[in-house]
Design a protein around this motif. Structure first.
Motif, PDB file in Angstrom:
ATOM      1  N   ASP A  52     -23.702  20.451 -28.203  1.00 11.45           N
ATOM      2  CA  ASP A  52     -22.989  19.181 -28.368  1.00 11.45           C
ATOM      3  C   ASP A  52     -22.943  18.818 -29.852  1.00 11.45           C
ATOM      4  O   ASP A  52     -23.822  19.217 -30.628  1.00 11.45           O
ATOM      5  CB  ASP A  52     -23.690  18.068 -27.573  1.00 11.45           C
ATOM      6  N   PHE A  53     -21.906  18.060 -30.204  1.00 19.86           N
ATOM      7  CA  PHE A  53     -21.787  17.559 -31.563  1.00 19.86           C
ATOM      8  C   PHE A  53     -22.489  16.213 -31.662  1.00 19.86           C
ATOM      9  O   PHE A  53     -22.480  15.416 -30.707  1.00 19.86           O
ATOM     10  CB  PHE A  53     -20.310  17.374 -31.929  1.00 19.86           C
ATOM     11  N   THR A  54     -23.071  15.952 -32.835  1.00 19.76           N
ATOM     12  CA  THR A  54     -23.625  14.615 -33.064  1.00 19.76           C
ATOM     13  C   THR A  54     -22.461  13.624 -33.050  1.00 19.76           C
ATOM     14  O   THR A  54     -21.315  14.007 -33.347  1.00 19.76           O
ATOM     15  CB  THR A  54     -24.350  14.552 -34.424  1.00 19.76           C
ATOM     16  N   PRO A  55     -22.715  12.362 -32.716  1.00 23.51           N
ATOM     17  CA  PRO A  55     -21.617  11.387 -32.619  1.00 23.51           C
ATOM     18  C   PRO A  55     -20.797  11.272 -33.908  1.00 23.51           C
ATOM     19  O   PRO A  55     -19.595  11.004 -33.857  1.00 23.51           O
ATOM     20  CB  PRO A  55     -22.341  10.077 -32.301  1.00 23.51           C
ATOM     21  N   ASP A  56     -21.433  11.504 -35.077  1.00 25.02           N
ATOM     22  CA  ASP A  56     -20.663  11.444 -36.326  1.00 25.02           C
ATOM     23  C   ASP A  56     -19.902  12.735 -36.590  1.00 25.02           C
ATOM     24  O   ASP A  56     -19.174  12.847 -37.589  1.00 25.02           O
ATOM     25  CB  ASP A  56     -21.580  11.096 -37.509  1.00 25.02           C
ATOM     26  N   GLY A  57     -20.061  13.722 -35.729  1.00 23.73           N
ATOM     27  CA  GLY A  57     -19.291  14.963 -35.817  1.00 23.73           C
ATOM     28  C   GLY A  57     -19.750  15.922 -36.906  1.00 23.73           C
ATOM     29  O   GLY A  57     -19.099  16.927 -37.167  1.00 23.73           O
ATOM     30  N   HIS A 107     -30.786  20.600 -21.855  1.00 25.00           N
ATOM     31  CA  HIS A 107     -29.637  19.774 -22.228  1.00 25.00           C
ATOM     32  C   HIS A 107     -29.960  18.873 -23.417  1.00 25.00           C
ATOM     33  O   HIS A 107     -31.121  18.579 -23.689  1.00 25.00           O
ATOM     34  CB  HIS A 107     -29.193  18.926 -21.033  1.00 25.00           C
ATOM     35  N   ILE A 108     -28.876  18.409 -24.059  1.00 26.17           N
ATOM     36  CA  ILE A 108     -29.019  17.667 -25.322  1.00 26.17           C
ATOM     37  C   ILE A 108     -28.333  16.307 -25.214  1.00 26.17           C
ATOM     38  O   ILE A 108     -27.266  16.183 -24.607  1.00 26.17           O
ATOM     39  CB  ILE A 108     -28.337  18.448 -26.473  1.00 26.17           C
ATOM     40  N   ALA A 109     -28.949  15.294 -25.865  1.00 29.53           N
ATOM     41  CA  ALA A 109     -28.294  13.986 -26.039  1.00 29.53           C
ATOM     42  C   ALA A 109     -28.635  13.494 -27.440  1.00 29.53           C
ATOM     43  O   ALA A 109     -29.550  14.016 -28.084  1.00 29.53           O
ATOM     44  CB  ALA A 109     -28.786  12.998 -24.985  1.00 29.53           C
ATOM     45  N   PHE A 110     -27.861  12.508 -27.915  1.00 29.74           N
ATOM     46  CA  PHE A 110     -28.093  11.995 -29.272  1.00 29.74           C
ATOM     47  C   PHE A 110     -28.229  10.478 -29.250  1.00 29.74           C
ATOM     48  O   PHE A 110     -27.665   9.793 -28.387  1.00 29.74           O
ATOM     49  CB  PHE A 110     -26.907  12.348 -30.183  1.00 29.74           C
ATOM     50  N   SER A 111     -28.908   9.971 -30.273  1.00 28.49           N
ATOM     51  CA  SER A 111     -28.850   8.522 -30.498  1.00 28.49           C
ATOM     52  C   SER A 111     -27.483   8.229 -31.119  1.00 28.49           C
ATOM     53  O   SER A 111     -26.915   9.098 -31.799  1.00 28.49           O
ATOM     54  CB  SER A 111     -29.986   8.089 -31.429  1.00 28.49           C
ATOM     55  N   PRO A 112     -26.930   7.047 -30.888  1.00 27.09           N
ATOM     56  CA  PRO A 112     -25.568   6.763 -31.359  1.00 27.09           C
ATOM     57  C   PRO A 112     -25.408   6.880 -32.875  1.00 27.09           C
ATOM     58  O   PRO A 112     -24.312   7.151 -33.369  1.00 27.09           O
ATOM     59  CB  PRO A 112     -25.329   5.318 -30.894  1.00 27.09           C
ATOM     60  N   ASP A 113     -26.506   6.708 -33.612  1.00 25.47           N
ATOM     61  CA  ASP A 113     -26.395   6.812 -35.076  1.00 25.47           C
ATOM     62  C   ASP A 113     -26.521   8.247 -35.569  1.00 25.47           C
ATOM     63  O   ASP A 113     -26.572   8.492 -36.781  1.00 25.47           O
ATOM     64  CB  ASP A 113     -27.472   5.928 -35.736  1.00 25.47           C
ATOM     65  N   ILE A 128     -29.343  15.046 -19.578  1.00 28.80           N
ATOM     66  CA  ILE A 128     -29.894  13.887 -20.292  1.00 28.80           C
ATOM     67  C   ILE A 128     -28.745  13.102 -20.915  1.00 28.80           C
ATOM     68  O   ILE A 128     -27.763  13.701 -21.391  1.00 28.80           O
ATOM     69  CB  ILE A 128     -30.932  14.353 -21.348  1.00 28.80           C
ATOM     70  N   LEU A 129     -28.859  11.778 -20.869  1.00 36.67           N
ATOM     71  CA  LEU A 129     -27.783  10.920 -21.378  1.00 36.67           C
ATOM     72  C   LEU A 129     -28.397   9.735 -22.115  1.00 36.67           C
ATOM     73  O   LEU A 129     -29.336   9.100 -21.625  1.00 36.67           O
ATOM     74  CB  LEU A 129     -26.935  10.414 -20.193  1.00 36.67           C
ATOM     75  N   TRP A 130     -27.842   9.457 -23.301  1.00 33.38           N
ATOM     76  CA  TRP A 130     -28.236   8.225 -24.007  1.00 33.38           C
ATOM     77  C   TRP A 130     -27.439   7.089 -23.391  1.00 33.38           C
ATOM     78  O   TRP A 130     -26.207   7.143 -23.326  1.00 33.38           O
ATOM     79  CB  TRP A 130     -27.929   8.337 -25.499  1.00 33.38           C
ATOM     80  N   HIS A 131     -28.138   6.041 -22.926  1.00 29.70           N
ATOM     81  CA  HIS A 131     -27.443   4.928 -22.287  1.00 29.70           C
ATOM     82  C   HIS A 131     -28.110   3.615 -22.685  1.00 29.70           C
ATOM     83  O   HIS A 131     -29.206   3.295 -22.218  1.00 29.70           O
ATOM     84  CB  HIS A 131     -27.474   5.102 -20.761  1.00 29.70           C
TER      85      HIS A 131
END
Lengths: 315, 318
Positions: free
Chosen positions: B105-110, B145-151, B188-191
């Protein structure tokens, strides 16, 4: 037709897995090997199909043109046990779990060095477009590997001690193909698996590849008076060609006709015997009687003891 | 005798009829990764037919759309490569040699691409523009599986064989912590400041506070809780359970289960279509399921062996 069979196979695999295996994995906290177990069910079903196809092809031919009459049905029954254990039982199950773990470890160590193992298609990208050609190349390379494994089985003392179980059979039938010591099977699986890994055999083609090779191998062990003729004998291993290999004069380092699929290797490395009319008596005259007529357990034990007592390599 | 077989063949027929009769104004493309075939199949949702198949792979499991939405990255774990596919056409643009990519997965900032290698016990951090390997972490037994913090500061990875979640500080490039969560964690999901984690060895999702590393609550969905996805409109969380074969609708505010759909065949990954349909891969049935959230109807399409990753590419109105 193939699609229909494939779909049926997929559904049956899934149903067996969901109904019987997955509940056990869940109850025993082993869900993280669910993928491996699904593959094992897949493999086992495919093996059953392979045995049925082999029987349908070989049994009528053995009845029609036998080389010799069947005088020892007990020896054949022992070979059937070998086949069932080798293709359906605990050995493939262990192989799926243990070999997958070993493979992961080895690949992990390799990955740490920065090395990423290539595949045939990554070296020759045009092969992505011609899967049939790729499949054929895989078969040729693996068969070449099998030829050399077979030669080493005959020339290394301790390895011959194991392999002589296979040669001790005097009542050869298509069931004899799987008559091998467990350790010999493990080495064979590692040998075959390593080569398959190195050249990157596609999982999609692996079952078909195994089915093809095992069908030809079982057929070549058949009690069938059949030669493929002057040219055919040089293209594909026939029952006659392989019977010469099992002949009483072809044991240990005196072996001839080692090829599994393509006799070209014997031709190339001067180990071929194309004397077409020859259907020799089979067996290993130097092996103890228990290797020929003993039960599965006895043969395994005697084979192990002989391996431990074997002399130095005699290349 | 073979319930899933009977259900699937009936479902396929019903779906074909329904699709033909409905003939929507636009048809989406669905990419499905058949992990043990192995192949990538492209399905036209208008006809339910396979329109393309990409072969000669090893073991494809997961996929992700690039931040600019121009490339679909498909991870082939045993093949040690990532395929870059143009999502609109299915053209393979390039193949990159990558060590055993499983989930990615890509980090939210790409800026970064994070790749988990299930079988090699490693987590790799790549520069998203390469991909060029920047760092590798030994991550225990089966990072999944991977998830990220929004920052984009932290990556959270489930470690399936160890029953833990690992947090990696992507800025300082170091493992921050590893905390127990339950047997065989998977999706896993950041929510909303929490991590929702599928506990495959149990019948619930664990809700973990990444600050305290404590499991604060659980969401019961069915045996073999596996993965969870947020719908594009943010109004529902969709969770799968592979053993009990369920897809659960979860209320995102309260984390209460709103509805359970029985979907035989081991539902795994989920993708969302613009028409609101939920598409899921059925690992044990060799099919994908289309779930209509409004009616609860489920129908299936045959795709291949052990389908895993799934992606819907919306098509322009025709």
């Amino acid at each position: 037709m193939f699609k229909l069979f494939d779909d049926w196979h997929t559904q049956l695999t899934g149903w067996i897995f969901e109904a019987f295996l997955q509940p056990v994995l869940y109850a025993t906290d082993l869900m993280n090997i669910a993928d491996e177990m699904l593959e094992w069910v897949d493999f086992t079903l495919f093996s059953i199909f392979g045995i049925i196809v082999t029987y349908i092809v070989c049994r009528p031919l053995e009845a029609w043109r036998p080389v010799e009459p069947v005088t020892d049905r007990r020896a054949i029954r022992t070979d059937i046990i070998y086949t069932l254990l080798a293709r359906l039982g605990i050995f493939p199950l262990l192989a799926f779990i243990l070999l997958a773990a070993i493979q992961s470890r080895l690949e992990g160590m390799l990955a740490d060095t920065g090395f990423v193992s290539p595949t045939l298609e990554s070296i020759f990208p045009f092969l992505h477009q011609v899967p049939l050609l790729t499949f054929f190349i895989y078969v040729v390379i693996l068969d070449f590997g099998e030829y050399w494994r077979h030669r080493l089985q005959h020339s290394i003392g301790w390895w011959w001690a194991l392999h002589s179980i296979h040669h001790a059979q005097r009542q050869m039938t298509f069931w004899t193909d799987d008559r091998n010591h467990i350790l010999d099977e493990v080495i064979a699986a590692l040998w075959f698996g390593t080569i398959a890994l190195l050249i990157g055999v596609s999982p999609a083609q692996f079952p078909l590849l195994l089915l093809l090779m095992r069908l030809v191998e079982a057929f070549s062990h058949g009690n069938i008076r059949l030669s493929f003729g002057r040219i055919g004998e040089r293209l594909l291993v026939s029952p006659r060609f392989h019977r010469v290999h099992h002949g009483v004069l072809s044991v240990a380092e005196h072996g001839r006709n080692y090829a599994v699929l393509f006799p070209v290797w014997d031709w190339m490395f001067l180990t071929a015997d194309f004397s077409r009319q020859d259907y020799p008596r089979t067996g290993d005259p130097e092996a103890p009687e228990s290797l020929a007529t003993g039960g599965w357990l006895v043969q395994q034990w005697v084979g192990f003891k002989r391996m431990m007592g074997a002399g130095k390599p005699s290349l | 005798m073979l319930p899933c077989l009977r259900h699937a063949s009936l479902g396929a027929g019903v779906l074909a009829l329904a699709l033909a009769a409905a003939a929507p104004a636009h048809a989406d493309l669905i990419y499905v990764l058949n992990s043990t075939d192995p192949s990538i199949v492209k399905i036209d949702t208008r006809t339910g037919e396979e329109v393309q198949r990409i072969d000669s792979l090893r073991e494809v499991h997961h996929l992700v759309l690039s931040p600019d939405r121009k490339e679909l990255l498909i991870a082939d774990s045993s093949g040690n490569e990532i395929l870059f596919v143009e999502p609109a056409t299915g053209t393979v643009l390039r193949r990159e040699r990558i060590s055993n990519p499983y989930h990615l997965d890509f980090t939210p900032d790409g800026r970064l691409l994070v790749v988990a290698s299930l079988r090699r016990g490693q987590v790799d951090i790549y520069d998203a523009n390469g991909p060029r390997l920047l760092d590798r972490f030994r991550a225990g037994n089966k990072p999944s599986h991977i998830a990220f913090s929004p920052d984009s500061r932290f990556a959270y990875i489930t470690i399936q064989g160890d029953g833990t979640v690992m947090a990696i500080d992507l800025q300082e490039r170091r493992i921050l912590w590893q905390a127990n969560v339950g047997p065989e964690p998977a999706g896993i999901l950041w929510h909303r400041g929490r991590l929702i984690i599928g506990i495959m060895g149990r019948d619930y999702f664990a809700v973990m506070n990444p600050e305290t590393r404590q499991v604060e609550s659980t969401i019961r969905v069915g045996r073999g809780a596996h993965t969870v996805f947020a719908s594009p409109d943010g109004k529902t969380l969709w969770a799968t359970s592979r053993v009990q074969s369920r897809i659960a609708e979860i209320e995102p505010d309260t984390l209460q289960v709103r509805r359970i759909h029985e979907v035989p065949g081991g539902p795994d990954c989920i993708a969302f279509a613009p028409d609101g349909a939920v598409w899921a891969t059925l690992r044990w049935a060799g099919r994908i399921a289309r779930l209509d959230p409004a009616s609860g109807e489920v129908s299936t399409i045959r795709v291949g062996r052990s389908p895993h990753g799934i992606f819907v590419q919306p098509r322009a109105i025709q």
